[in-house]
Scaffold this motif. Sequence first.
Motif, short mmCIF file in Angstrom:
data_model
loop_
_atom_site.label_atom_id
_atom_site.label_comp_id
_atom_site.label_asym_id
_atom_site.label_seq_id
_atom_site.Cartn_x
_atom_site.Cartn_y
_atom_site.Cartn_z
N UNK A 701 0.86 -1.18 0.00
CA UNK A 701 0.00 0.00 0.00
C UNK A 701 0.91 1.24 0.00
N UNK A 702 1.04 1.96 -1.13
CA UNK A 702 1.97 3.10 -1.19
C UNK A 702 1.68 4.16 -0.14
N UNK A 703 0.40 4.39 0.17
CA UNK A 703 0.07 5.43 1.14
C UNK A 703 0.61 5.10 2.52
N UNK A 704 0.67 3.79 2.86
CA UNK A 704 1.22 3.39 4.16
C UNK A 704 2.70 3.77 4.22
N UNK A 705 3.42 3.47 3.13
CA UNK A 705 4.85 3.82 3.08
C UNK A 705 5.07 5.31 3.21
N UNK A 706 4.26 6.10 2.51
CA UNK A 706 4.42 7.55 2.58
C UNK A 706 4.12 8.06 3.98
N UNK A 707 3.08 7.48 4.64
CA UNK A 707 2.73 7.92 6.00
C UNK A 707 3.85 7.61 6.97
N UNK A 708 4.43 6.41 6.87
CA UNK A 708 5.53 6.04 7.77
C UNK A 708 6.74 6.95 7.54
N UNK A 709 7.00 7.27 6.27
CA UNK A 709 8.15 8.15 5.98
C UNK A 709 7.93 9.51 6.64
N UNK A 710 6.68 10.03 6.56
CA UNK A 710 6.42 11.33 7.17
C UNK A 710 6.65 11.28 8.68
N UNK A 711 6.20 10.14 9.31
CA UNK A 711 6.30 10.03 10.76
C UNK A 711 7.76 9.88 11.22
N UNK A 712 8.62 9.24 10.43
CA UNK A 712 9.96 8.89 10.89
C UNK A 712 11.10 9.69 10.25
N UNK A 713 10.84 10.37 9.15
CA UNK A 713 11.95 10.96 8.39
C UNK A 713 12.71 12.03 9.17
N UNK A 714 12.07 12.66 10.16
CA UNK A 714 12.79 13.68 10.94
C UNK A 714 13.86 13.04 11.80
N UNK A 715 13.72 11.76 12.16
CA UNK A 715 14.65 11.13 13.08
C UNK A 715 15.47 10.02 12.44
N UNK A 716 14.96 9.43 11.32
CA UNK A 716 15.64 8.27 10.71
C UNK A 716 15.66 8.42 9.19
N UNK A 717 16.52 7.61 8.59
CA UNK A 717 16.60 7.56 7.13
C UNK A 717 15.67 6.43 6.68
N UNK A 718 14.62 6.79 5.95
CA UNK A 718 13.55 5.83 5.60
C UNK A 718 13.58 5.54 4.11
N UNK A 719 13.60 4.23 3.76
CA UNK A 719 13.49 3.78 2.38
C UNK A 719 12.18 2.99 2.25
N UNK A 720 11.38 3.31 1.25
CA UNK A 720 10.07 2.67 1.06
C UNK A 720 10.06 1.92 -0.26
N UNK A 721 9.63 0.64 -0.24
CA UNK A 721 9.39 -0.16 -1.45
C UNK A 721 8.01 -0.80 -1.30
N UNK A 722 7.33 -1.04 -2.43
CA UNK A 722 5.99 -1.61 -2.36
C UNK A 722 5.93 -3.07 -2.81
N UNK A 723 7.11 -3.68 -3.03
CA UNK A 723 7.12 -5.09 -3.41
C UNK A 723 8.24 -5.79 -2.65
#
Length: 811
Positions: A701-723
């Motif tokens: 679910x791409x929206x889940x990845x984008x939401x997690x990135x928003x929540x964590x990107x200030x503190x961690x380096x986040x990479x999102x893949x959908x497969x």
Amino acid sequence: MSATILVVEPNPATRALVRRTLTDLGHVVHEAADGAAALAALADAAPDLILQDLELPDLDGMTLVGELRRRLGDDIRILAFSGLGARPGELPLIAAGFDDVIAKPIEASHLTAIVTSHLGTPELDANDVHARAVRATRTFDQQIDAVARLERRTVTLTAQLTVVARVSEALLSQHEIGPALDDALAACFDAGGISVGALYLLEADGRLSARSLGTLPGVEPAALATFFDDGARLRALIAGREPTALTACDAPPSLARVLRDHPDAAVVVTPVRYRDQVLGGLFMVSRGRVPDSDWVIFARAVANQIAVAVTLARMFEGQERASREIAASRASLLALTEHAPDTIAQLDCDGIIQFINRTTPGRDRAEVIGSHWLRWLPPGAHARLTAALQDVVATGRGTSIEAESHGSDGTVRWWAAHLGPIVHDGKITGVVSVSHDITARKAHEAQLMVTDRMASLGSLAGGVAHEINNPLAVVMSNLDLIGRAGQITDPELQDAIHDATDAATRVRQIIRDLMIFSGAGAPRHGAVDVRAVVDATIRLAWNEIRHRARLIRHLDEVPRVDGDEAQLGQVFLNLLVNAAHAIPEGHAADNHITVVTRRDGPLVAIDVIDSGVGMSDDVARRVFTPFFSTKQVGVGTGLGLAICHGIITALGGEIHMTTAPGRGSTFTVLLPPVATVPAPEVAPAPATPPRRARVLVVDDEPLIGKSIRRMLSAEHDVTVVDRAAEALARFDRGDRWDVILCDLMMPHMTGMDLHAEVARRSTPDAERMVFLTGGAFTPRAREFLDTVSNARLDKPFDADALKALIASRLS
């Protein structure tokens, strides 16, 4: 001097001998083979002498001689041929009309002398006194000899009549072949003056069994049993048709010694036959008599009577055996039908009951037998039952059918019946019906259907939860992010964001409650907080409750119980819905439904109390009975409380009810508490702020990845893949992460499959995986989560929970 002689003899060889002998003497011979030919020959010539056999194929010898005397008078001489041992002058033959007897086998010289004496002797001169005296003396001697023969014959006939009477008496008094034969043998031997003898019977297996009687010095019972060790000779003798007299010259050696010691003994072996069937043989030894024709005739008569005795006794024995077998079969059949758990009925082809092994309590069988079977069956099933009966009668094939019946007390029972044809002499004469109560089976099937629906609801709830939780997670995370940003200063907008967050939280709770109730959320049988289950159930049943009554809660703190959240949720939901349905709509303020959790001694008690219409004693007695319902058709199945009872008792608990008409009802569930409750796992708070980490998010679910990135990107380096395949490719290129957030259920490659591939490449990387679940638990997914030690985070989640989890993993 030449004479005309008529010879009446059925044997051609005997006729030829007589013809040659008489024609050599110069006589004219006319021949006849039977009585009719003899009477016809009288028209061609008047004979001077008639020679007639006693045994003719068409007429009895006595009858023919009488007819000849009637036609020819007493002047003609008629002589008899006899092979029965009759002698000249024997009174019965003389009385019948014969002048003399010529014994068989015929000798030419004897025939010539007899014929010449009757044709060639001139009339005596009246003065020839000497000739008269000679003739008178000869006639007197013949008469004396005939009287002696008649006396012996009378004795023989008397013995035969005695045998017949005694054998008949034995057959009438005995119903078993052994005693009947013993009595018959005793009667025969006593009547005939038999010293010793034996009856040899041919058994079904070919053996010869012996029954002996009498004594004679030198003859042992063992010797009689084996026919003096010469069974082959015995079989040869009884295979014939006529009695055989034995002498010391032709008897078996051991028997020959006996005969030499007893020269006055006469021995005869007679076949025992009934029609053409050989039954055995009769061995008789008589002392003080000679083996003459009377002895042979007596032996044949005794054998005939024994044959009748054996045949009838075997018939009687067979009938007795058949009667005993029929009686035993009848007793077994009666016991089988009387004690069979099924109802067995015999119907005629029109459906009239001829027999029934049991009826319903309070109904006499005499009332049922003779009535039509449909009288006792539910009207709604009459058409199907009639069609089934007609089909069996028409086709001869059995058929099965199910029907329900309603008792006078309102109970509903289900029956399964099998109908089969009764065939006699190739014709269908009736129908047998075997029926049994399948109410329990129907209840079980219905319960399985409910269970199946619950399982389907669980699968559906899991799928729905997964589909709702993913977008809900996006909504909640973005609302949380907006709320934390602090850039919204308008109070109305801040209230709107707060309301939206509360609504999303409520949706999340409803989804979780639905999953708990349906069993879709990876249930575990163990320590259950009944207050949490009651709260979740109230939320699900709220729409049914709020229009009918006020809800009152008294949820005291109680120990956890050993059970299953889904099953207990099903019980409480059923009790709450039933309580709501017991209260009419429209007066919610005047009615209440009270839910209480409390301690009842060592047990945990949950009370559901309503102010509804209550129940009568009759309804209360059957409230836990399967298929019993007070609701209208289509509203209730009558299984809810029965299933609740089954669930609670299976958990080692109890369910009770108190009620009264117009005063409402109280259902109380009692459950045993668990012995020990494991302490909840609490993630230790990090002593220092976590370091900046590399986080990989794998979610279809791409929206889940984008939401997690928003929540964590200030503190961690986040990479999102959908497969999952793309994540695996990054591993192969050498990329590494401190935390891997992976959705459990994804198309193409699931999180479980990705975990297995990562573990094959690097165990530490597999241990860094945290699984995100949206509620779609397959059996494989449940087993996987129970097996691995990886952390798990349920969707939807907020930023605080996610950050705390990552911090715990990094520490």
